[in-house]
Write a protein that holds these residues in place. Structure first.
Motif, PDB file in Angstrom:
ATOM      1  N   HIS A  67       0.644  -1.129   0.007  1.00  0.00           N
ATOM      2  CA  HIS A  67      -0.025  -0.205   0.133  1.00  0.00           C
ATOM      3  C   HIS A  67       0.800   1.070   0.079  1.00  0.00           C
ATOM      4  O   HIS A  67       0.363   2.027  -0.650  1.00  0.00           O
ATOM      5  CB  HIS A  67      -0.762  -0.033   1.107  1.00  0.00           C
ATOM      6  CG  HIS A  67      -1.574   1.210   1.489  1.00  0.00           C
ATOM      7  ND1 HIS A  67      -2.602   1.846   0.616  1.00  0.00           N
ATOM      8  CD2 HIS A  67      -1.338   2.366   2.495  1.00  0.00           C
ATOM      9  CE1 HIS A  67      -2.927   3.037   1.094  1.00  0.00           C
ATOM     10  NE2 HIS A  67      -2.232   3.304   2.040  1.00  0.00           N
ATOM     11  N   GLN A  68       1.931   1.219   0.839  1.00  0.00           N
ATOM     12  CA  GLN A  68       2.801   2.736   0.811  1.00  0.00           C
ATOM     13  C   GLN A  68       3.423   2.720  -0.521  1.00  0.00           C
ATOM     14  O   GLN A  68       3.440   3.977  -0.881  1.00  0.00           O
ATOM     15  CB  GLN A  68       3.911   2.279   1.921  1.00  0.00           C
ATOM     16  CG  GLN A  68       3.196   2.049   3.375  1.00  0.00           C
ATOM     17  CD  GLN A  68       2.508   3.539   3.809  1.00  0.00           C
ATOM     18  OE1 GLN A  68       3.116   4.484   3.683  1.00  0.00           O
ATOM     19  NE2 GLN A  68       1.584   3.197   4.330  1.00  0.00           N
ATOM     20  N   GLU A  69       3.958   1.638  -1.210  1.00  0.00           N
ATOM     21  CA  GLU A  69       4.430   1.832  -2.382  1.00  0.00           C
ATOM     22  C   GLU A  69       3.436   2.249  -3.557  1.00  0.00           C
ATOM     23  O   GLU A  69       3.886   3.049  -4.336  1.00  0.00           O
ATOM     24  CB  GLU A  69       5.353   0.496  -2.691  1.00  0.00           C
ATOM     25  CG  GLU A  69       6.660   0.272  -2.360  1.00  0.00           C
ATOM     26  CD  GLU A  69       7.388   1.341  -2.407  1.00  0.00           C
ATOM     27  OE1 GLU A  69       7.497   1.939  -3.538  1.00  0.00           O
ATOM     28  OE2 GLU A  69       8.256   1.750  -1.489  1.00  0.00           O
ATOM     29  N   ARG A  70       2.368   1.676  -3.447  1.00  0.00           N
ATOM     30  CA  ARG A  70       1.405   2.078  -4.458  1.00  0.00           C
ATOM     31  C   ARG A  70       1.010   3.798  -4.288  1.00  0.00           C
ATOM     32  O   ARG A  70       1.074   4.465  -5.228  1.00  0.00           O
ATOM     33  CB  ARG A  70       0.180   1.317  -4.084  1.00  0.00           C
ATOM     34  CG  ARG A  70      -0.912   1.830  -5.365  1.00  0.00           C
ATOM     35  CD  ARG A  70      -2.460   1.180  -5.082  1.00  0.00           C
ATOM     36  NE  ARG A  70      -3.119   1.901  -4.078  1.00  0.00           N
ATOM     37  CZ  ARG A  70      -3.527   3.035  -3.757  1.00  0.00           C
ATOM     38  NH1 ARG A  70      -3.387   3.899  -4.783  1.00  0.00           N
ATOM     39  NH2 ARG A  70      -3.970   3.416  -2.803  1.00  0.00           N
ATOM     40  N   VAL A  71       0.979   4.155  -3.109  1.00  0.00           N
ATOM     41  CA  VAL A  71       0.473   5.375  -2.639  1.00  0.00           C
ATOM     42  C   VAL A  71       1.644   6.568  -3.113  1.00  0.00           C
ATOM     43  O   VAL A  71       1.293   7.312  -3.714  1.00  0.00           O
ATOM     44  CB  VAL A  71       0.175   5.596  -1.305  1.00  0.00           C
ATOM     45  CG1 VAL A  71       0.226   7.090  -0.904  1.00  0.00           C
ATOM     46  CG2 VAL A  71      -1.052   4.872  -0.915  1.00  0.00           C
ATOM     47  N   LYS A  72       2.768   5.987  -3.016  1.00  0.00           N
ATOM     48  CA  LYS A  72       4.001   6.956  -3.482  1.00  0.00           C
ATOM     49  C   LYS A  72       3.977   7.320  -4.901  1.00  0.00           C
ATOM     50  O   LYS A  72       4.395   8.288  -5.201  1.00  0.00           O
ATOM     51  CB  LYS A  72       5.421   6.070  -3.101  1.00  0.00           C
ATOM     52  CG  LYS A  72       5.825   6.280  -1.754  1.00  0.00           C
ATOM     53  CD  LYS A  72       7.121   5.550  -1.508  1.00  0.00           C
ATOM     54  CE  LYS A  72       7.439   5.400  -0.091  1.00  0.00           C
ATOM     55  NZ  LYS A  72       8.777   4.559  -0.038  1.00  0.00           N
ATOM     56  N   ASN A  73       3.509   6.390  -5.745  1.00  0.00           N
ATOM     57  CA  ASN A  73       3.248   6.534  -7.239  1.00  0.00           C
ATOM     58  C   ASN A  73       1.981   6.896  -7.586  1.00  0.00           C
ATOM     59  O   ASN A  73       1.859   6.666  -8.749  1.00  0.00           O
ATOM     60  CB  ASN A  73       3.920   5.338  -7.881  1.00  0.00           C
ATOM     61  CG  ASN A  73       5.256   4.922  -7.339  1.00  0.00           C
ATOM     62  OD1 ASN A  73       6.354   5.708  -7.562  1.00  0.00           O
ATOM     63  ND2 ASN A  73       5.465   3.920  -6.761  1.00  0.00           N
ATOM     64  N   SER A  74       1.149   7.355  -6.883  1.00  0.00           N
ATOM     65  CA  SER A  74      -0.275   7.400  -7.155  1.00  0.00           C
ATOM     66  C   SER A  74      -0.546   9.081  -7.234  1.00  0.00           C
ATOM     67  O   SER A  74       0.300   9.837  -6.809  1.00  0.00           O
ATOM     68  CB  SER A  74      -1.264   7.061  -6.248  1.00  0.00           C
ATOM     69  OG  SER A  74      -1.277   7.737  -4.965  1.00  0.00           O
ATOM     70  N   ARG A  75      -1.713   9.472  -7.894  1.00  0.00           N
ATOM     71  CA  ARG A  75      -1.984  10.568  -7.894  1.00  0.00           C
ATOM     72  C   ARG A  75      -2.049  11.198  -6.475  1.00  0.00           C
ATOM     73  O   ARG A  75      -1.773  12.457  -6.083  1.00  0.00           O
ATOM     74  CB  ARG A  75      -3.283  10.784  -8.754  1.00  0.00           C
ATOM     75  CG  ARG A  75      -4.003  12.251  -8.695  1.00  0.00           C
ATOM     76  CD  ARG A  75      -4.906  12.488  -9.877  1.00  0.00           C
ATOM     77  NE  ARG A  75      -5.659  13.814  -9.727  1.00  0.00           N
ATOM     78  CZ  ARG A  75      -5.286  15.179  -9.809  1.00  0.00           C
ATOM     79  NH1 ARG A  75      -3.946  14.989  -9.907  1.00  0.00           N
ATOM     80  NH2 ARG A  75      -6.067  16.039  -9.606  1.00  0.00           N
ATOM     81  N   TRP A  76      -2.785  10.532  -5.894  1.00  0.00           N
ATOM     82  CA  TRP A  76      -2.853  10.957  -4.184  1.00  0.00           C
ATOM     83  C   TRP A  76      -1.566  11.377  -3.560  1.00  0.00           C
ATOM     84  O   TRP A  76      -1.211  12.295  -2.969  1.00  0.00           O
ATOM     85  CB  TRP A  76      -3.626   9.618  -3.317  1.00  0.00           C
ATOM     86  CG  TRP A  76      -3.591  10.135  -1.841  1.00  0.00           C
ATOM     87  CD1 TRP A  76      -2.674   9.671  -0.768  1.00  0.00           C
ATOM     88  CD2 TRP A  76      -4.520  10.816  -1.207  1.00  0.00           C
ATOM     89  NE1 TRP A  76      -3.069  10.078   0.100  1.00  0.00           N
ATOM     90  CE2 TRP A  76      -4.311  10.869   0.202  1.00  0.00           C
ATOM     91  CE3 TRP A  76      -5.530  11.717  -1.394  1.00  0.00           C
ATOM     92  CZ2 TRP A  76      -5.000  11.748   1.093  1.00  0.00           C
ATOM     93  CZ3 TRP A  76      -6.301  12.362  -0.464  1.00  0.00           C
ATOM     94  CH2 TRP A  76      -6.275  12.316   0.590  1.00  0.00           C
ATOM     95  N   GLY A  77      -0.552  10.451  -4.028  1.00  0.00           N
ATOM     96  CA  GLY A  77       0.862  10.707  -3.503  1.00  0.00           C
ATOM     97  C   GLY A  77       1.489  12.053  -3.799  1.00  0.00           C
ATOM     98  O   GLY A  77       2.062  12.727  -3.127  1.00  0.00           O
ATOM     99  N   SER A  78       1.014  12.260  -5.088  1.00  0.00           N
ATOM    100  CA  SER A  78       1.639  13.465  -5.544  1.00  0.00           C
ATOM    101  C   SER A  78       1.042  14.544  -5.002  1.00  0.00           C
ATOM    102  O   SER A  78       1.346  15.778  -4.909  1.00  0.00           O
ATOM    103  CB  SER A  78       2.016  13.754  -7.110  1.00  0.00           C
ATOM    104  OG  SER A  78       0.516  13.335  -7.743  1.00  0.00           O
ATOM    105  N   LEU A  79      -0.376  14.728  -4.928  1.00  0.00           N
ATOM    106  CA  LEU A  79      -1.314  15.721  -4.582  1.00  0.00           C
ATOM    107  C   LEU A  79      -1.170  16.221  -3.102  1.00  0.00           C
ATOM    108  O   LEU A  79      -1.404  17.167  -2.829  1.00  0.00           O
ATOM    109  CB  LEU A  79      -2.707  15.337  -4.653  1.00  0.00           C
ATOM    110  CG  LEU A  79      -3.679  16.381  -4.838  1.00  0.00           C
ATOM    111  CD1 LEU A  79      -3.554  17.342  -5.637  1.00  0.00           C
ATOM    112  CD2 LEU A  79      -5.268  15.753  -4.755  1.00  0.00           C
TER     113      LEU A  79
END
Length: 91
Positions: A67-79
Motif C-alpha cells: 500500500h505504501q509503495e502504491r501510494v508513493k506512485n499515485s495521484r494521491w501521493g503527488s497531490l
C-alpha cells in the motif's frame, strides 16, 4: 506475521483542501481494493476542517508495504506532498 494497524491524522493546507477532498474518494476506492486491506477510513474532523482522521488495517506487513509503495506512485501521493502526516503504526 500479524496485522498492521495505522492510526492518526493528516493536516491539509487550507489552499489544497478542495482538491484533497475530491481525490480522497478515488484514493479510498483504490486502497479498499488492494489485497490485504481490512480497513481504510479517512474522515474529515468535525471541528477542524483541515484535519482528517485516519484508520488503516492490513492483514500483514507485506500488504501494508505494498500500500505504501502504491501510494508513493499515485495521484494521491503527488497531490498530498504538502500534507503533514501524524501516524502511529503497530504490527
Amino acid at each position: 506475521m500479524g496485522k498492521v494497524i495505522l492510526n492518526g491524522y493528516i493536516l491539509v493546507p487550507e489552499a489544497e483542501l478542495d482538491s484533497v477532498k475530491r481525490e480522497l474518494i478515488e484514493h479510498t476506492r483504490l486502497t479498499c481494493a488492494e489485497p490485504g486491506c481490512l480497513k481504510f477510513v479517512v474522515e474529515q474532523d468535525g471541528e477542524e476542517p483541515t484535519r482528517f482522521n485516519v484508520q488503516e488495517e492490513f492483514i500483514d506487513r507485506d500488504a501494508f508495504e505494498h500500500h505504501q509503495e502504491r501510494v508513493k506512485n499515485s495521484r494521491w501521493g503527488s497531490l498530498t506532498t504538502n500534507v503533514s502526516r501524524h501516524y502511529t503504526v503497530v504490527g
